[in-house]
Design a protein around this motif. Structure first.
Motif, PDB file in Angstrom:
ATOM      1  N   VAL A  66      49.807  91.809  34.554  1.00 15.91           N
ATOM      2  CA  VAL A  66      50.451  93.065  34.190  1.00 15.91           C
ATOM      3  C   VAL A  66      51.125  92.856  32.836  1.00 15.91           C
ATOM      4  N   ASP A  67      50.882  93.770  31.907  1.00 15.30           N
ATOM      5  CA  ASP A  67      51.483  93.680  30.570  1.00 15.30           C
ATOM      6  C   ASP A  67      52.963  93.993  30.605  1.00 15.30           C
ATOM      7  N   TYR A  68      53.712  93.278  29.822  1.00 15.49           N
ATOM      8  CA  TYR A  68      55.139  93.540  29.575  1.00 15.49           C
ATOM      9  C   TYR A  68      55.935  93.766  30.864  1.00 15.49           C
ATOM     10  N   ILE A  69      55.791  92.898  31.845  1.00 14.92           N
ATOM     11  CA  ILE A  69      56.512  93.124  33.100  1.00 14.92           C
ATOM     12  C   ILE A  69      58.014  92.999  32.890  1.00 14.92           C
ATOM     13  N   ASP A  70      58.698  93.767  33.684  1.00 15.33           N
ATOM     14  CA  ASP A  70      60.150  93.784  33.687  1.00 15.33           C
ATOM     15  C   ASP A  70      60.567  94.173  35.099  1.00 15.33           C
ATOM     16  N   SER A  71      61.735  93.783  35.483  1.00 12.82           N
ATOM     17  CA  SER A  71      62.231  94.162  36.802  1.00 12.82           C
ATOM     18  C   SER A  71      62.676  95.623  36.776  1.00 12.82           C
ATOM     19  N   CYS A  72      62.504  96.305  37.910  1.00 11.40           N
ATOM     20  CA  CYS A  72      62.989  97.680  38.017  1.00 11.40           C
ATOM     21  C   CYS A  72      64.520  97.655  38.072  1.00 11.40           C
ATOM     22  N   SER A  73      65.142  98.801  37.950  1.00 10.22           N
ATOM     23  CA  SER A  73      66.615  98.848  37.919  1.00 10.22           C
ATOM     24  C   SER A  73      67.229  98.351  39.225  1.00 10.22           C
ATOM     25  N   MET A  74      66.553  98.595  40.356  1.00 12.75           N
ATOM     26  CA  MET A  74      67.082  98.111  41.639  1.00 12.75           C
ATOM     27  C   MET A  74      67.034  96.586  41.698  1.00 12.75           C
ATOM     28  N   CYS A  75      65.933  96.006  41.265  1.00 13.08           N
ATOM     29  CA  CYS A  75      65.801  94.542  41.280  1.00 13.08           C
ATOM     30  C   CYS A  75      66.756  93.895  40.287  1.00 13.08           C
ATOM     31  N   LYS A  76      66.968  94.551  39.160  1.00 10.43           N
ATOM     32  CA  LYS A  76      67.926  94.005  38.189  1.00 10.43           C
ATOM     33  C   LYS A  76      69.306  93.880  38.826  1.00 10.43           C
ATOM     34  N   ARG A  77      69.691  94.871  39.604  1.00 10.98           N
ATOM     35  CA  ARG A  77      71.000  94.811  40.278  1.00 10.98           C
ATOM     36  C   ARG A  77      71.069  93.636  41.245  1.00 10.98           C
ATOM     37  N   VAL A  78      69.996  93.426  41.980  1.00 13.57           N
ATOM     38  CA  VAL A  78      69.948  92.326  42.948  1.00 13.57           C
ATOM     39  C   VAL A  78      70.028  90.975  42.217  1.00 13.57           C
ATOM     40  N   VAL A  79      69.275  90.841  41.141  1.00 14.51           N
ATOM     41  CA  VAL A  79      69.272  89.599  40.361  1.00 14.51           C
ATOM     42  C   VAL A  79      70.651  89.346  39.756  1.00 14.51           C
ATOM     43  N   ILE A  80      71.272  90.393  39.228  1.00 15.88           N
ATOM     44  CA  ILE A  80      72.621  90.267  38.661  1.00 15.88           C
ATOM     45  C   ILE A  80      73.586  89.772  39.737  1.00 15.88           C
ATOM     46  N   ASN A  81      73.584  90.416  40.890  1.00 18.48           N
ATOM     47  CA  ASN A  81      74.516  90.038  41.955  1.00 18.48           C
ATOM     48  C   ASN A  81      74.242  88.645  42.513  1.00 18.48           C
ATOM     49  N   ALA A  82      73.008  88.177  42.412  1.00 18.01           N
ATOM     50  CA  ALA A  82      72.675  86.836  42.886  1.00 18.01           C
ATOM     51  C   ALA A  82      73.214  85.761  41.937  1.00 18.01           C
ATOM     52  N   GLY A  83      73.604  86.163  40.735  1.00 16.40           N
ATOM     53  CA  GLY A  83      74.137  85.202  39.775  1.00 16.40           C
ATOM     54  C   GLY A  83      73.065  84.445  39.014  1.00 16.40           C
ATOM     55  N   ILE A  84      71.838  84.946  39.059  1.00 10.84           N
ATOM     56  CA  ILE A  84      70.733  84.327  38.315  1.00 10.84           C
ATOM     57  C   ILE A  84      70.990  84.546  36.823  1.00 10.84           C
ATOM     58  N   GLU A  85      70.764  83.509  36.005  1.00 16.49           N
ATOM     59  CA  GLU A  85      71.085  83.588  34.579  1.00 16.49           C
ATOM     60  C   GLU A  85      69.949  84.092  33.715  1.00 16.49           C
ATOM     61  N   GLN A  86      68.707  83.752  34.074  1.00 14.52           N
ATOM     62  CA  GLN A  86      67.584  84.226  33.261  1.00 14.52           C
ATOM     63  C   GLN A  86      66.360  84.429  34.130  1.00 14.52           C
ATOM     64  N   VAL A  87      65.507  85.331  33.645  1.00 14.44           N
ATOM     65  CA  VAL A  87      64.238  85.612  34.300  1.00 14.44           C
ATOM     66  C   VAL A  87      63.159  85.333  33.266  1.00 14.44           C
ATOM     67  N   ILE A  88      62.213  84.479  33.637  1.00 15.85           N
ATOM     68  CA  ILE A  88      61.115  84.125  32.742  1.00 15.85           C
ATOM     69  C   ILE A  88      59.841  84.705  33.343  1.00 15.85           C
ATOM     70  N   VAL A  89      59.143  85.526  32.555  1.00 21.29           N
ATOM     71  CA  VAL A  89      57.943  86.204  33.044  1.00 21.29           C
ATOM     72  C   VAL A  89      56.717  85.769  32.254  1.00 21.29           C
ATOM     73  N   LYS A  90      55.607  85.651  32.960  1.00 20.20           N
ATOM     74  CA  LYS A  90      54.330  85.352  32.300  1.00 20.20           C
ATOM     75  C   LYS A  90      53.953  86.592  31.495  1.00 20.20           C
ATOM     76  N   ASP A  91      53.646  86.394  30.221  1.00 18.38           N
ATOM     77  CA  ASP A  91      53.344  87.518  29.339  1.00 18.38           C
ATOM     78  C   ASP A  91      52.276  87.094  28.351  1.00 18.38           C
ATOM     79  N   LYS A  92      51.062  87.580  28.565  1.00 17.73           N
ATOM     80  CA  LYS A  92      49.937  87.200  27.698  1.00 17.73           C
ATOM     81  C   LYS A  92      50.100  87.703  26.269  1.00 17.73           C
ATOM     82  N   ASN A  93      51.036  88.634  26.070  1.00 20.01           N
ATOM     83  CA  ASN A  93      51.251  89.190  24.739  1.00 20.01           C
ATOM     84  C   ASN A  93      52.164  88.319  23.871  1.00 20.01           C
ATOM     85  N   GLU A  94      52.776  87.314  24.462  1.00 18.46           N
ATOM     86  CA  GLU A  94      53.634  86.395  23.718  1.00 18.46           C
ATOM     87  C   GLU A  94      52.818  85.161  23.341  1.00 18.46           C
ATOM     88  N   ALA A  95      53.069  84.636  22.147  1.00 17.36           N
ATOM     89  CA  ALA A  95      52.319  83.475  21.671  1.00 17.36           C
ATOM     90  C   ALA A  95      52.430  82.292  22.627  1.00 17.36           C
TER      91      ALA A  95
END
Length: 170
Positions: free
Chosen positions: A111-140
């Protein structure tokens, strides 16, 4: 033989997790890593005990022609990020990194340019996770790093509501 770097190593594992997904649209795999140890994994699928879309043979959001990224409340699936957080203790997610891969369920393509939805972002924030790294074929380098602090600083839900109210006042 060249040794794979840690980021791509964990992304490959997250990619394998996508294969457990049960969505007919897109399947995501997420893993949470802290101190070089996998804490938990999560994939896209219906809540335990409920039938998955692949078992039903249809996606309600597809039947209703709902565009991607909208009306998640009509989706049967719990998202990969949510499932990974649910399966972990908060003490283990504080300061951790989430690795995530998304694949089109029909084609298997990334999937191109994946990002978490707003609901998942809230869950990740509350979990205290510092960064999310996504596979992105569009990045070098083949991946993109998102700092969760940026999600905290920019509240897209609030921004959308403010814009809507301002437009209505015109």
């Amino acid at each position: 033989m060249e040794r794979i770097d840690k980021i791509n190593y964990y992304l490959e594992i997250a990619d394998t997790v996508t294969k457990r997904g049960t969505c007919l649209r897109r399947n995501y795999g997420a893993i949470i890593v802290k101190n070089d140890e996998i804490i938990s994994t999560g994939y896209t699928g219906a809540p335990r005990g409920r039938k998955n879309c692949i078992d039903l043979g249809y996606c309600a959001r597809q039947k209703l022609n709902i565009p991607s990224g909208q009306r998640y409340e009509l989706c049967r699936s719990v998202h990969a990020e949510q499932n990974a957080v649910i399966s972990a203790a908060r003490k283990d997610t504080l300061g951790a990194t989430m690795y995530m891969v998304g694949r089109d369920a029909q084609t298997g393509e990334l999937v191109d340019y994946i990002d978490s939805c707003s609901m998942c972002k809230r869950v990740v924030i509350n979990a205290g996770i510092e960064q999310v790294i996504v596979k992105d074929k569009n990045e070098a380098c083949g991946y993109r790093i998102m700092n969760v602090q940026d999600w905290i600083d920019y509240d897209e839900v609030l921004e959308e509501k403010v814009k809507k109210v301002m437009e209505e006042e015109k």
